[in-house]
Design an enzyme around this catalytic site. Sequence first.
Site, PDB file in Angstrom:
ATOM      1  N   CYS A  61      37.280 -12.723 -15.231  1.00 21.91           N
ATOM      2  CA  CYS A  61      39.032 -12.471 -15.004  1.00 21.91           C
ATOM      3  C   CYS A  61      40.010 -13.531 -16.119  1.00 21.91           C
ATOM      4  O   CYS A  61      39.900 -14.811 -16.043  1.00 21.91           O
ATOM      5  CB  CYS A  61      39.262 -12.596 -13.395  1.00 21.91           C
ATOM      6  N   LYS A 120      35.195  -6.359  -1.710  1.00 26.88           N
ATOM      7  CA  LYS A 120      35.591  -7.647  -1.863  1.00 26.88           C
ATOM      8  C   LYS A 120      35.171  -7.573  -0.366  1.00 26.88           C
ATOM      9  O   LYS A 120      35.188  -7.521   0.730  1.00 26.88           O
ATOM     10  CB  LYS A 120      37.207  -7.865  -1.822  1.00 26.88           C
ATOM     11  N   VAL A 164      41.939 -12.934  -7.991  1.00 30.49           N
ATOM     12  CA  VAL A 164      41.863 -14.573  -8.425  1.00 30.49           C
ATOM     13  C   VAL A 164      42.324 -14.698  -9.528  1.00 30.49           C
ATOM     14  O   VAL A 164      42.743 -13.479 -10.295  1.00 30.49           O
ATOM     15  CB  VAL A 164      40.254 -14.112  -8.567  1.00 30.49           C
ATOM     16  N   GLU A 203      47.484 -16.622  -7.260  1.00 29.87           N
ATOM     17  CA  GLU A 203      48.570 -16.304  -8.090  1.00 29.87           C
ATOM     18  C   GLU A 203      47.931 -18.047  -9.352  1.00 29.87           C
ATOM     19  O   GLU A 203      48.654 -18.527  -8.898  1.00 29.87           O
ATOM     20  CB  GLU A 203      49.840 -16.856  -8.093  1.00 29.87           C
ATOM     21  N   SER A 204      47.616 -17.152 -10.570  1.00 26.62           N
ATOM     22  CA  SER A 204      47.430 -17.731 -11.554  1.00 26.62           C
ATOM     23  C   SER A 204      48.062 -19.302 -12.196  1.00 26.62           C
ATOM     24  O   SER A 204      47.897 -19.929 -12.379  1.00 26.62           O
ATOM     25  CB  SER A 204      46.449 -17.034 -13.040  1.00 26.62           C
TER      26      SER A 204
HETATM   27  N1  LIG Z   1      49.116 -12.099 -11.489  1.00 28.86           N
HETATM   28  C1  LIG Z   1      47.960 -11.996 -10.687  1.00 28.86           C
HETATM   29  C2  LIG Z   1      46.397 -11.716 -11.629  1.00 28.86           C
HETATM   30  C3  LIG Z   1      45.364 -12.015 -11.288  1.00 28.86           C
HETATM   31  C4  LIG Z   1      44.510 -10.043 -11.679  1.00 28.86           C
HETATM   32  O1  LIG Z   1      45.252  -9.375 -11.186  1.00 28.86           O
HETATM   33  N2  LIG Z   1      43.184 -10.903 -11.083  1.00 28.86           N
HETATM   34  C5  LIG Z   1      42.558  -9.879 -11.221  1.00 28.86           C
HETATM   35  C6  LIG Z   1      41.150  -9.717 -12.094  1.00 28.86           C
HETATM   36  S1  LIG Z   1      40.875  -9.751 -13.596  1.00 28.86           S
HETATM   37  C7  LIG Z   1      41.954  -9.010  -9.975  1.00 28.86           C
HETATM   38  O2  LIG Z   1      41.940 -10.183  -8.695  1.00 28.86           O
HETATM   39  N3  LIG Z   1      41.736  -8.204  -9.682  1.00 28.86           N
HETATM   40  C8  LIG Z   1      41.642  -7.428  -8.009  1.00 28.86           C
HETATM   41  C9  LIG Z   1      41.994  -6.202  -7.499  1.00 28.86           C
HETATM   42  O3  LIG Z   1      43.385  -6.078  -8.227  1.00 28.86           O
HETATM   43  O4  LIG Z   1      42.464  -6.041  -6.252  1.00 28.86           O
HETATM   44  C10 LIG Z   1      47.878 -13.848 -11.210  1.00 28.86           C
HETATM   45  O5  LIG Z   1      48.060 -14.372 -12.236  1.00 28.86           O
HETATM   46  O6  LIG Z   1      47.090 -14.745 -10.919  1.00 28.86           O
END
Ligand SMILES: N[C@@H](CCC(=O)N[C@@H](CS)C(=O)NCC(=O)O)C(=O)O
Length: 241
Positions: free
Chosen positions: A29, A56, A69, A81-82
Site C-alpha cells: 500500500c 478484513k 490502512v 488516514e496517511s
Molecule cells: N485516504 C486513505 C487511502 C488509504 C487506502 O486507500 N489504502 C488502501 C490500501 S492501498 C486500503 O486500505 N484499501 C482497503 C479498502 O479500501 O477497503 C489514506 O490516505 O490513508
Amino acid sequence: MATAKAFSAETNFPALEAGKLRVYSMRFCPYAQRSLLVLAHKNIPHEVVNVNLKNKPDWFLQRNPFGKVPVLEQDDKIVYESLICSDYLDQTYPGNKLTPDDPYRLAQDKILVEHFDKLTVDFYKARQSQPSEIPAAIEKVRQQLARFDAEIKRRGDYLGGDKVQMIDFMIWPWFERFLLVEKMFSQMIVSHESLPNLHEWTKRMLDCPAVKKCMLPMEQHAEFLKSSKMGAPNYDVGLEE
Ligand SMILES: N[C@@H](CCC(=O)N[C@@H](CS)C(=O)NCC(=O)O)C(=O)O
C-alpha cells in the site's frame, strides 16, 4: 510483531503491548508506505501488523471505520488516514522535524500533495490501459508531473529544499510504482529528457536510507499487481511459507 503475513478475518486480535506504537499496514500500500517512510526516517520504534484488505478482521474495522490502512495505535490512541498519521508522527516525535515552520510553505506543500493525489488516479488508469492506449495514458501522467519538475527546480535537491522532507515522502511511494510500470511497458514516465529535475530527484530519493528501508523488490511488486488484477491479491508475496 513476529509475522509480516497479513491478518485476515479469521485471526484473533494480536495483543498490543503497553506503550508500543503499532502501524496497521499492507505491504504493497503506497499510503501506508507514506507513514512507514516517516517512521523509518525518524527512527521511531514501532511494530507493523499487516492486514488482509480483501478479508478484513472485525478488530481492524473497529479501529478504522473506513477499513483502510494505514492506522496507528498506541495505548488508547488511534489515528488513521496517511497524511494525518504522517503529520501526527512528525508532531509526536519532534526530533528531525519534517514539515516547514512557515505556514505559507506548509500550505504550498499540502496543495502539492492534493495535486499529486489527482495524478495518481490517472496513473492507476494508465496501469490498467489496453496496450494501444498506454502511450497516451502515460503522457497524461507525465504532463501533470511537470508541476513537480518545476517545483524541484525552484526549491533545490528535494521538494523540501536542501533536504528530504515530508512532502518528498508523501509522493515517493508512487515513484517506486512508476519504476515497475516503466519496466512493464518499456516506457519511461520520468525520463531525463521529459522531466530532468524529477529524474534527478528520483535518483536522490533512491539513495535515501528511509526509502531503501521501505522499498520492496520490483519482482514482488509485479507479482502483487498480477494477483490484484486477477481479483485475488496476494498480500504475502515473497514471504516464507
Ligand atoms: N485516504 C486513505 C487511502 C488509504 C487506502 O486507500 N489504502 C488502501 C490500501 S492501498 C486500503 O486500505 N484499501 C482497503 C479498502 O479500501 O477497503 C489514506 O490516505 O490513508
